[in-house]
Design an enzyme around this catalytic site. Structure first.
Site, mmCIF file in Angstrom:
data_model
loop_
_atom_site.group_PDB
_atom_site.id
_atom_site.type_symbol
_atom_site.label_atom_id
_atom_site.label_comp_id
_atom_site.label_asym_id
_atom_site.label_seq_id
_atom_site.Cartn_x
_atom_site.Cartn_y
_atom_site.Cartn_z
ATOM 1 C CG HIS A 18 -31.521 31.665 -50.408
ATOM 2 N ND1 HIS A 18 -31.587 30.826 -49.331
ATOM 3 C CD2 HIS A 18 -30.241 32.123 -50.430
ATOM 4 C CE1 HIS A 18 -30.417 30.776 -48.718
ATOM 5 N NE2 HIS A 18 -29.580 31.570 -49.365
ATOM 6 C CG ASP A 113 -34.471 29.491 -47.812
ATOM 7 O OD1 ASP A 113 -33.608 28.917 -47.126
ATOM 8 O OD2 ASP A 113 -34.218 30.124 -48.848
#
Ligand code: UDP
Length: 467
Positions: A18, A113
């Protein structure tokens, strides 16, 4: 940071797969003249090895931190990832809100995110637009919006017979001919009320409130799914494959063993199979040995990234009763953590046995290397199914990993008759990936639109009566 520049706060989930793409996006936005605050958890920030180099290269990026709610020595990969998912979803929100509220340079938007969706709530409370960045493929992102329906359609997959596992799943529009029950082993065996399933359902629901979605993918690869996602989000920016112009060490949480590049230099072109299961997944010692024997028996040289915490219930490879050859073999080279993008770009590498993490798939696509797909957790099954069945970029191990199957599939990929067809597909997809990020390419254009839209948000905030 110049207070007149549009300011963007970027919040990744604290895991390698990520942080890396979100850092690469941060770099591109910074180059486009935006001021960036990149918010890591304290734990990830300490691990970001080349953070100083990154800061020198991108002075427009300001690194900030918040706690993740876990004790410093708590394991955060393998099974520990579940604790991290649950902890970030509750512990980070108040600290993140305080951090944003205390900023003297008000953000034009927050890019969060897709599994840190509390940031979408925080943004709404503070009157700041939120954009979601989902680090999954468009196909997996779309699939995750149908988790509740999936739960109803395939209640308990864990005990199903293999014939049943082949049955098509009907509840994800556009993927009726692709997804099988076997593509959801892990998630669906947990059941709808498990905390982790509830986590993913909540994250997807909150993410819907974001004003736009950014994906690390490109139009040619996933056009139909991108267009479906546009039915949820007013804007979808497909900006991938995100690549850092500098070496990948600056985005790595683990120390890379560069010596394998010299070893690759000594191998014939296209001869080596690269093997990696990413930064989070774990293998049992038995599975590890089946892979090892299958690889050795295939006859191909291989380079295998075995990170210290890859093996479940073992401290490291050194503590396992593995054949001595496994540590010393010249044909099977093992490293703790590889410079993966450099490895995949190397001429000696002829294929990639991958766990199908989305970054790994995109990196393989970019390098034009055919894949053997052995997904392990989360959305990796969906990615593996796309790579092998939809895009024809490799073979699927079909969740099997006994040594004879591994040997057969590696032989098929490295020397089989079907290899030429796959190589044509991988070369074509690599060309399309590279075209997409060139001037005028679809991802390049999409990135420009994202920058223009953020500048517009900034101008709107500047002109608002409260300012
Ligand atoms: N990676 C690496 N060295 C390794 C293994 C992986 O640099 O030995 C990098 C890889 O290039 C990728 C990331 O770690 O960018 C893993 O992300 P992915 O989405 O593929 O899988 P995850 O770790 O999230 O399961």
């Amino acid at each position: 940071m110049d207070n007149r520049d549009p300011h963007v706060v970027i919040l990744p989930f604290p895991a390698q797969g990520h942080i890396k793409p979100m850092l690469m996006l941060a770099e591109l936005l910074s180059q486009a003249g935006l001021a960036i605050s990149f918010v890591n958890t304290e734990h990830s920030h300490r691990r970001l090895l080349d953070g100083a180099a990154f800061r020198r290269r991108c002075p427009g990026i300001n690194f900030l931190t918040i706690p993740d709610g876990l004790p410093p020595d708590h394991p955060r990969s393998g099974p520990g990832i579940v604790d991290l998912l649950l902890s970030t979803s509750t512990a980070c929100e108040p600290n993140f809100k305080d951090l944003i509220a205390s900023m003297s340079h008000a953000p034009a938007c927050i890019i969060s995110d897709g599994i840190m969706s509390f940031a979408v709530d925080v943004a709404a409370e503070l009157g700041i637009p939120a954009i979601a960045f989902r680090t999954y493929s468009a196909t997996a992102t779309w699939t995750y919006f149908h988790l509740e329906k999936l739960m109803e359609e395939i209640p308990v997959v864990a005990n199903a017979e293999s014939e049943e596992l082949e049955r098509r799943v009907r509840c994800v529009p556009g993927l009726e001919d692709i997804l099988r029950q076997r593509d959801f082993p892990q998630l669906c065996s947990l059941g709808p009320r498990s905390p982790i399933m509830q986590f993913y359902i909540t994250q997807a629901a909150k993410m819907r409130n974001a004003s736009a979605l950014i994906l690390n993918t490109f139009h040619h690869l996933e056009a139909p799914m991108l267009s479906r996602l546009r039915s949820i989000f007013p804007a979808v920016y497909a900006v991938g494959p995100l690549r850092s112009p500098a070496s990948s060490t600056s985005t790595s949480l683990l120390q890379m063993d560069q010596s394998c590049i010299h070893w690759l230099d000594s191998q014939p072109p296209g001869s080596v199979l690269y093997v990696s299961f990413g930064s989070v997944a774990v293998l049992t010692p038995d599975h590890l040995m089946e892979f090892w024997h299958g690889l050795v028996n295939s006859g191909s040289p291989f380079l295998w990234a075995i990170r210290p915490d890859l093996i479940r219930d073992a401290d490291s490879l050194a503590t396992l009763p593995v054949p001595e050859e496994m540590r010393t073999s010249e044909r099977g080279r093992i490293v703790g953590w590889a410079p993966q993008e450099e490895v995949l770009a190397h001429d000696a590498v002829g294929g990639f046995l991958t766990h199908c993490g989305w970054n790994s798939i995109l990196e393989s696509v970019w390098a034009g290397k055919p894949m053997i797909c052995r997904p392990l957790v989360a959305e990796q099954q969906v990615n593996g199914r796309c790579a092998s069945e939809m895009w024809g970029l490799g073979f699927d191990l079909n969740c099997v990993c006994d040594r004879s199957t591994v040997e057969r599939v590696v032989r098929d990929l490295m020397e089989g008759s079907g290899k030429q067809g796959i190589l044509r597909s991988t070369a074509e997809m690599a060309r399309l990936a590279r075209d997409s990020v060139r001037d005028g390419g679809s991802s390049h254009t999409s990135l420009n639109s994202l920058v223009a839209d953020i500048k517009m948000l900034h101008a709107k905030a500047q002109n608002s009566p409260s300012n």
